[in-house]
Design a protein around this motif. Structure first.
Motif, PDB file in Angstrom:
ATOM      1  N   GLU A  17       0.848  -1.193   0.000  1.00  0.00           N
ATOM      2  CA  GLU A  17       0.000   0.000   0.000  1.00  0.00           C
ATOM      3  C   GLU A  17       0.884   1.244   0.000  1.00  0.00           C
ATOM      4  N   TRP A  40      -5.769   5.021   5.149  1.00  0.00           N
ATOM      5  CA  TRP A  40      -4.675   4.195   4.644  1.00  0.00           C
ATOM      6  C   TRP A  40      -4.348   4.551   3.194  1.00  0.00           C
ATOM      7  N   GLY A  41      -5.370   4.720   2.390  1.00  0.00           N
ATOM      8  CA  GLY A  41      -5.156   4.928   0.963  1.00  0.00           C
ATOM      9  C   GLY A  41      -5.560   6.317   0.522  1.00  0.00           C
ATOM     10  N   HIS A  49     -10.403   2.457   4.710  1.00  0.00           N
ATOM     11  CA  HIS A  49     -10.637   1.138   5.289  1.00  0.00           C
ATOM     12  C   HIS A  49      -9.355   0.339   5.238  1.00  0.00           C
ATOM     13  N   ASP A  50      -9.344  -0.771   5.946  1.00  0.00           N
ATOM     14  CA  ASP A  50      -8.191  -1.664   5.943  1.00  0.00           C
ATOM     15  C   ASP A  50      -8.188  -2.430   4.622  1.00  0.00           C
ATOM     16  N   ASN A  51      -7.148  -2.255   3.841  1.00  0.00           N
ATOM     17  CA  ASN A  51      -7.133  -2.848   2.507  1.00  0.00           C
ATOM     18  C   ASN A  51      -7.138  -4.368   2.526  1.00  0.00           C
ATOM     19  N   ASN A  52      -6.765  -4.980   3.649  1.00  0.00           N
ATOM     20  CA  ASN A  52      -6.853  -6.430   3.742  1.00  0.00           C
ATOM     21  C   ASN A  52      -8.289  -6.910   3.573  1.00  0.00           C
ATOM     22  N   ASP A  99     -10.373  -6.100   1.469  1.00  0.00           N
ATOM     23  CA  ASP A  99     -10.817  -5.927   0.093  1.00  0.00           C
ATOM     24  C   ASP A  99     -10.568  -7.176  -0.749  1.00  0.00           C
ATOM     25  N   LEU A 101      -9.944  -2.322  -5.088  1.00  0.00           N
ATOM     26  CA  LEU A 101      -8.753  -1.474  -5.141  1.00  0.00           C
ATOM     27  C   LEU A 101      -7.746  -1.999  -6.152  1.00  0.00           C
ATOM     28  N   LEU A 131      -4.664  -2.052  -5.648  1.00  0.00           N
ATOM     29  CA  LEU A 131      -3.730  -2.852  -4.855  1.00  0.00           C
ATOM     30  C   LEU A 131      -4.125  -4.328  -4.879  1.00  0.00           C
ATOM     31  N   THR A 132      -5.394  -4.587  -4.586  1.00  0.00           N
ATOM     32  CA  THR A 132      -5.872  -5.964  -4.547  1.00  0.00           C
ATOM     33  C   THR A 132      -5.785  -6.618  -5.912  1.00  0.00           C
ATOM     34  N   LEU A 152      -5.330 -10.373   2.929  1.00  0.00           N
ATOM     35  CA  LEU A 152      -4.921 -10.422   1.527  1.00  0.00           C
ATOM     36  C   LEU A 152      -4.384 -11.792   1.132  1.00  0.00           C
TER      37      LEU A 152
END
Length: 221
Positions: free
Chosen positions: A31, A59-60, A65-68, A70, A76, A78-79, A158
């Motif tokens: 991230e 975070w972003g 929110h916590d990207n984990n 997602d 995202l 990222l994901t 993730l």
């Protein structure tokens, strides 16, 4: 970073065997937007050393929110980047490292899916061998523990992406800092007491103290 260094220069037989037989890919920061925000907060701390750190508001750059979380919706970039990488490279083991608790916590040891029909046979055979607790015990390292709070089907992290694409997922938690300072930590008895899921902690009998002081440090941003 120590892992990357050892894999590069260590001449121990087992490290040489890893270099000869395993392709290792390391992503230091998934991230990047969130890391930039954290660097901003840390620089504020350096400019105001006697004041409390402001919280990391998001975070972003685009979402709060916590990207984990997602990993299922894949909303995202990222994901989607991780999914594309895992699929394209046919990643066999995806290791997701987190920072939250004292010592080394493996909450995926022994968890599935490892017996389902859609999981590649290589994964079903190899997964039981990736028992971090037994390896830590062999090295005589106290403090590592497992709890098994969820299976690797859970889209809450993730590493779920690896488990759902014919791979093996592992998630570890360990101490971390919010910045690059050296931080002194005083662990209370409940942090290192022996329990049914912490069979080999650094206990009072070994250290002779009711609290353990540790220091943790991260490279400067």
């Amino acid at each position: 970073m120590e892992l990357a260094y050892r894999l590069t220069v260590d001449e121990s037989p087992y490290i040489k065997a890893i270099r000869a037989n395993v392709i290792t890919m390391i992503t230091p920061v998934l991230e990047t937007d969130g890391r930039d925000r954290q660097v901003d907060v840390y620089k504020w701390h350096l400019a105001h050393p006697k004041e409390a750190w402001p919280p990391l508001v998001y975070w972003g750059k685009y979402v709060v929110h916590d990207n984990n979380r997602d990993a299922m919706a894949a909303t995202l970039a990222l994901t989607r980047n991780v999914i594309n990488f895992v699929v394209a490279q046919k990643v066999q083991v995806l290791h997701d490292l987190h920072e939250s608790v004292p010592y080394l916590y493996d909450n995926t040891v022994g968890d599935g899916p490892t017996t389902r029909g859609w999981i590649h046979p290589d994964g079903r055979v190899a997964a039981p061998r990736l028992n971090n607790m037994s390896e830590m015990t062999k090295f005589g390292m106290p403090g590592a523990f497992a709890h098994g709070t969820f299976d690797t089907w859970s889209p809450g992290y993730l590493m779920f992406i690896g488990a759902m694409h014919n791979g093996i997922s592992r998630l570890y938690e360990t101490f971390g800092n919010a910045g690059a300072d050296t931080v002194e930590r005083k662990l209370q008895p409940n942090d290192y007491a022996r329990t049914w899921y912490k069979q080999n902690p650094r206990c009072r009998r070994r250290c002779g103290r009711s609290a353990i002081t540790t220091t943790t440090r991260r490279p400067a941003c």
